[in-house]
Design an enzyme around this catalytic site. Structure first.
Site, PDB file in Angstrom:
ATOM      1  N   HIS A 130       5.330  41.276   4.052  1.00 39.08           N
ATOM      2  CA  HIS A 130       4.303  41.103   5.094  1.00 39.08           C
ATOM      3  C   HIS A 130       4.939  41.273   6.470  1.00 39.08           C
ATOM      4  O   HIS A 130       5.162  40.278   7.168  1.00 39.08           O
ATOM      5  CB  HIS A 130       3.676  39.715   4.988  1.00 39.08           C
ATOM      6  CG  HIS A 130       2.376  39.574   5.724  1.00 39.08           C
ATOM      7  ND1 HIS A 130       2.287  39.349   7.068  1.00 39.08           N
ATOM      8  CD2 HIS A 130       1.104  39.623   5.278  1.00 39.08           C
ATOM      9  CE1 HIS A 130       1.028  39.242   7.433  1.00 39.08           C
ATOM     10  NE2 HIS A 130       0.281  39.401   6.356  1.00 39.08           N
ATOM     11  N   ILE A 136       5.484  40.263  10.286  1.00 42.98           N
ATOM     12  CA  ILE A 136       4.556  39.350  10.949  1.00 42.98           C
ATOM     13  C   ILE A 136       4.326  38.152  10.039  1.00 42.98           C
ATOM     14  O   ILE A 136       4.089  38.308   8.837  1.00 42.98           O
ATOM     15  CB  ILE A 136       3.208  40.048  11.242  1.00 42.98           C
ATOM     16  CG1 ILE A 136       3.417  41.223  12.210  1.00 42.98           C
ATOM     17  CG2 ILE A 136       2.205  39.056  11.834  1.00 42.98           C
ATOM     18  CD1 ILE A 136       2.144  42.012  12.472  1.00 42.98           C
ATOM     19  N   GLY A 139      -1.020  34.588   8.711  1.00 45.78           N
ATOM     20  CA  GLY A 139      -1.822  33.569   9.365  1.00 45.78           C
ATOM     21  C   GLY A 139      -2.039  32.340   8.501  1.00 45.78           C
ATOM     22  O   GLY A 139      -2.041  31.212   9.009  1.00 45.78           O
ATOM     23  N   VAL A 140      -2.200  32.546   7.192  1.00 40.01           N
ATOM     24  CA  VAL A 140      -2.429  31.398   6.311  1.00 40.01           C
ATOM     25  C   VAL A 140      -1.199  30.485   6.275  1.00 40.01           C
ATOM     26  O   VAL A 140      -1.336  29.268   6.116  1.00 40.01           O
ATOM     27  CB  VAL A 140      -2.805  31.875   4.884  1.00 40.01           C
ATOM     28  CG1 VAL A 140      -4.160  32.546   4.892  1.00 40.01           C
ATOM     29  CG2 VAL A 140      -1.743  32.821   4.325  1.00 40.01           C
ATOM     30  N   GLU A 144      -0.802  26.588   7.213  1.00 40.28           N
ATOM     31  CA  GLU A 144      -0.114  25.655   6.319  1.00 40.28           C
ATOM     32  C   GLU A 144       0.973  24.882   7.064  1.00 40.28           C
ATOM     33  O   GLU A 144       1.127  23.661   6.869  1.00 40.28           O
ATOM     34  CB  GLU A 144       0.503  26.426   5.150  1.00 40.28           C
ATOM     35  CG  GLU A 144       1.435  25.616   4.268  1.00 40.28           C
ATOM     36  CD  GLU A 144       0.754  24.455   3.552  1.00 40.28           C
ATOM     37  OE1 GLU A 144       1.451  23.496   3.202  1.00 40.28           O
ATOM     38  OE2 GLU A 144      -0.487  24.521   3.346  1.00 40.28           O
TER      39      GLU A 144
END
Length: 227
Positions: A130, A136, A139-140, A144
């Site tokens: 990723h 990058i 976002g998840v 978290e």
């Protein structure tokens, strides 16, 4: 007849004297004015003589900034304080590698708020996928990490939480403002907004920064208690 002739000559001589310019009729020019035929002085001569220096004077604040500029960049910025190190965090949170996403706590107000950091490095296990060409942080995982920082408030005795049971119950109004890349330091602040001790549910507000830039924000629902 001779007297008349003398009077006429005196009159004519006086007329000739009046018609001729006097030698001393033109006064010398003042020193500030040019002499005829000489180059004209600069009109700003007097200004140059009284001109103030344009070099800025250093006050106490300027002196300190000058010292900062002279200092090497590696010593110019202080490190984040340590309120909880990684060992203390591991005593509170049940997460372990590769899912422990909090490296340090730099501020802690019991039962109110906490600020934690995550050092994002190219060695994080999610970067190979990723993305390979543009690393990058997902976002998840930012969400978290923020939830884990919130857990440091939830699992403390001030809130009545248990260190054995901690659940991420929900998230709302999440916005991702800017990407987080390898080399960034993610600074996350979690603030307790509402707590229902009877049900073990708390609502928290979270904001994450890189430098002065807000990169992520949202509202979190946390739960403690038995499974």
């Amino acid at each position: 007849m001779a007297l008349a002739s003398n009077s006429l000559l005196s009159f004519l001589h006086g007329s000739l004297t009046l018609s001729q310019p006097r030698r001393h009729s033109h006064l010398l020019p003042p020193p500030s004015l040019p002499f005829p035929g000489s180059p004209s002085p600069s009109p700003f001569l007097s200004l140059n003589l009284t001109r103030r220096s344009t070099t800025p004077l250093l006050c106490s604040l300027d002196a300190s900034s000058s010292t900062d500029k002279e200092a090497p960049i590696e010593t110019r910025f202080p490190a984040y304080p340590t309120v909880m190190d990684i060992n203390k965090i591991r005593e509170i949170l049940p997460h372990r590698f590769p899912f422990l996403l909090v490296d340090r706590v730099i501020e802690y107000n019991p039962g109110v708020s906490v600020v934690g950091i995550k050092n994002v490095t190219i060695n994080d296990n999610f970067f190979p996928g990723h993305f390979p060409e543009r690393p990058i942080m997902p976002g998840v995982l930012m969400v978290e990490a923020m939830a884990q920082v919130g857990g440091l408030v939830m699992l403390q005795p001030e809130v009545g939480g248990s260190r054995e049971n901690f659940f991420f119950a929900g998230v709302d109004k999440v916005r991702f403002r800017k990407p987080v890349i390898a080399g960034d330091t993610l600074v996350m602040r979690m603030t307790l907004i509402k707590l229902q001790k009877r049900f073990g549910i708390a609502k928290m507000e979270g904001k994450a920064y890189v430098g002065n830039d807000l990169v992520c924000e949202g509202e979190f629902l946390m739960a403690t208690g038995s499974e």
